[in-house]
Design an enzyme around this catalytic site. Structure first.
Site, PDB file in Angstrom:
ATOM      1  N   SER A  48       6.909  59.272  95.876  1.00 31.06           N
ATOM      2  CA  SER A  48       8.030  58.190  95.539  1.00 31.06           C
ATOM      3  C   SER A  48       7.489  57.191  96.567  1.00 31.06           C
ATOM      4  CB  SER A  48       9.344  58.615  95.886  1.00 31.06           C
ATOM      5  OG  SER A  48       9.581  58.869  97.051  1.00 31.06           O
ATOM      6  N   VAL A  50       8.537  55.203  99.166  1.00 32.26           N
ATOM      7  CA  VAL A  50       9.104  54.953 100.331  1.00 32.26           C
ATOM      8  C   VAL A  50       8.272  56.630 101.070  1.00 32.26           C
ATOM      9  CG1 VAL A  50      10.789  55.264 102.120  1.00 32.26           C
ATOM     10  CG2 VAL A  50      10.825  53.886 100.051  1.00 32.26           C
ATOM     11  N   CYS A  51       8.300  57.409 100.265  1.00 35.89           N
ATOM     12  CA  CYS A  51       7.770  58.785 101.137  1.00 35.89           C
ATOM     13  C   CYS A  51       6.272  58.452 101.413  1.00 35.89           C
ATOM     14  CB  CYS A  51       7.737  59.841 100.103  1.00 35.89           C
ATOM     15  SG  CYS A  51       9.530  60.206  99.473  1.00 35.89           S
ATOM     16  N   GLY A  52       5.608  57.972 100.423  1.00 34.53           N
ATOM     17  CA  GLY A  52       4.096  57.702 100.800  1.00 34.53           C
ATOM     18  C   GLY A  52       3.781  57.126 101.907  1.00 34.53           C
ATOM     19  N   LEU A  55       4.891  59.392 104.982  1.00 36.74           N
ATOM     20  CA  LEU A  55       3.808  60.424 105.322  1.00 36.74           C
ATOM     21  C   LEU A  55       2.491  59.966 105.774  1.00 36.74           C
ATOM     22  CD1 LEU A  55       5.196  63.118 103.054  1.00 36.74           C
ATOM     23  CD2 LEU A  55       5.786  62.784 105.369  1.00 36.74           C
TER      24      LEU A  55
END
Lengths: 230, 183
Positions: A48, A50-52, A55
């Site tokens: 997703s 934002v996650c990318g 992290l």
């Protein structure tokens, strides 16, 4: 429902133990990591947007985390094969743990599970060397919390004598530099290793620890120089 | 928000605008606007004309600083771009190169940058030499570290008078946030 800050494991509490599989299908047990700070980053899902960013940011920040002797672990309810693809796509070298089955059990143990969506909440936990939560933070699902809170927590712990770093700074520097070497030896994909090394050094310069740091972490072996753009 | 034992305030700029930064606008402005950006990031390229318009609309009220935040694990040419911009800065062409990089994101390689530098009236071989010698690497990494410590959470991230702007970086959004500082 998406949890609230008062539902997640609070500072002062022992972090619930777990044993989960990584992208490379090895197991990581939290209690095996005693003796060093641990950063647990729960996130909703691989890939997703934002996650990318979150992290990928932690990957970029990893030399600084290493400086505090801290181990970063990403945790989501995705399966190991999804984690593998995600780690490869984003160049992530720290472990991504699969909380797939029993689904979300670890996220639930930390109060960081959204039982409407079946995904982990975006929650951060910074544990001390005894596995006790020193700082926890619940971010809204759509907001990348950045790395500043984690770094401030690690710094405060070091200052309070709650980390390896504070007990034996010299030892820690050695340990983190050895660890960095091991990681690189183990991980042939190790990219940006020079960037990491120099960045860690730069961070130490910023925090006024440059003179000692240069003698240990700041050293860059010829092997590490290979990845450098010229 | 957090009732942790450690009182940690997130999203606060840790290094104020200073004379090592590349700045545009009024030195004595009421509002300091800092952008942490990455020359290979499409969202930063999208924000680039927004910032230009903003600086036109609030030219006397704002001092703008651009700092580097290359996410090299996702953008392999971003660090190169940042160092090219700084090398152009050493020849007093920082903002020309900055504009070129954001409008030529698919061309972040020495050949294209060298040609562009020449067209901007620079000594392109001196520029490329400085980049290959990594002369500006420490400066770029310094920016990156200050961003990390300030809560940069992706690119672009803006700080208005030291506080992270968490809205969408549209012209309306940024003008509204800046006008709020002007009172």
């Amino acid at each position: 429902m998406y949890p609230t800050q008062d539902q997640i494991t609070a500072p002062g509490q022992r972090a619930p133990d777990f044993e989960l599989k990584t992208a490379s299908t090895e197991s990581v047990r939290l209690s095996d990591l005693r003796g060093q700070p641990v950063v647990l980053a729960f996130y909703p899902a691989d890939f997703s947007p934002v996650c990318g960013d979150q992290l990928a940011l932690y990957q970029a920040a990893s030399p600084t985390f290493t400086q505090y002797g801290a181990q970063v672990l990403g945790v989501s309810a995705d399966g190991v094969y999804s984690h593998q693809a995600f780690a490869q796509a984003r160049g992530l070298q720290f472990p991504l743990l699969s909380d797939w089955w029993p689904h979300g059990r670890t996220a639930q143990a930390y109060g960081a599970f959204d039982d409407d969506s079946g995904m982990a909440a975006r929650a951060l936990f910074v544990l001390d060397e005894d596995g006790v939560v020193n700082w926890s933070y619940l971010s809204p699902a759509g907001v990348n919390p950045g790395a500043d809170g984690i770094l401030s927590a690690l710094e405060a712990m070091a200052a309070n004598g709650k980390t390896v770093a504070a007990n034996s700074k010299a030892m820690n520097r050695q340990a983190s530099s050895d660890k960095a070497m091991n990681e690189m030896a183990m991980d042939e994909m190790a990219m940006d290793d020079v960037v990491m090394d120099d960045m860690a050094m730069n961070e130490m310069v910023m925090s006024g620890k440059a003179s000692n740091a240069k003698a240990s972490n700041g050293k860059t072996s010829p092997a590490k120089r290979k990845g450098k753009r010229s | 928000m957090s009732k942790s034992i450690l009182e940690i305030r997130q999203g606060q700029l840790q290094e104020p605008i200073n004379d090592r930064n590349n700045t545009l606008g009024n030195e004595n402005a009421t509002v300091g606007l800092v952008e942490y950006g990455d020359y290979e990031c499409p969202y930063c390229a999208a924000a680039h004309p927004v910032v230009s318009d903003l600086l036109r609309l609030r030219s006397s009220a704002v001092l703008f600083a651009f700092r580097h935040f290359p996410l090299s694990n996702v953008h392999p040419h971003a660090e190169f771009g940042a160092e090219c911009a700084e090398a152009a800065g050493a020849q007093d062409r920082y903002w020309m190169m900055h504009d070129w990089l954001f409008t030529h994101q698919q061309q972040l390689e020495p050949g294209a940058v060298g040609t562009a530098a020449q067209q901007m009236g620079m000594d392109s071989s001196a520029l490329l030499q400085a980049v290959s010698a990594r002369t500006f690497y420490p400066k770029v990494q310094h920016d990156f570290m200050t961003g990390l410590r300030s809560g940069v959470n992706g690119t672009p991230t803006f700080f208005i008078n030291g506080t992270r702007y968490d809205g969408v970086p549209t012209l309306d959004g940024l003008v509204t946030a800046i006008d709020a500082e002007l009172g």
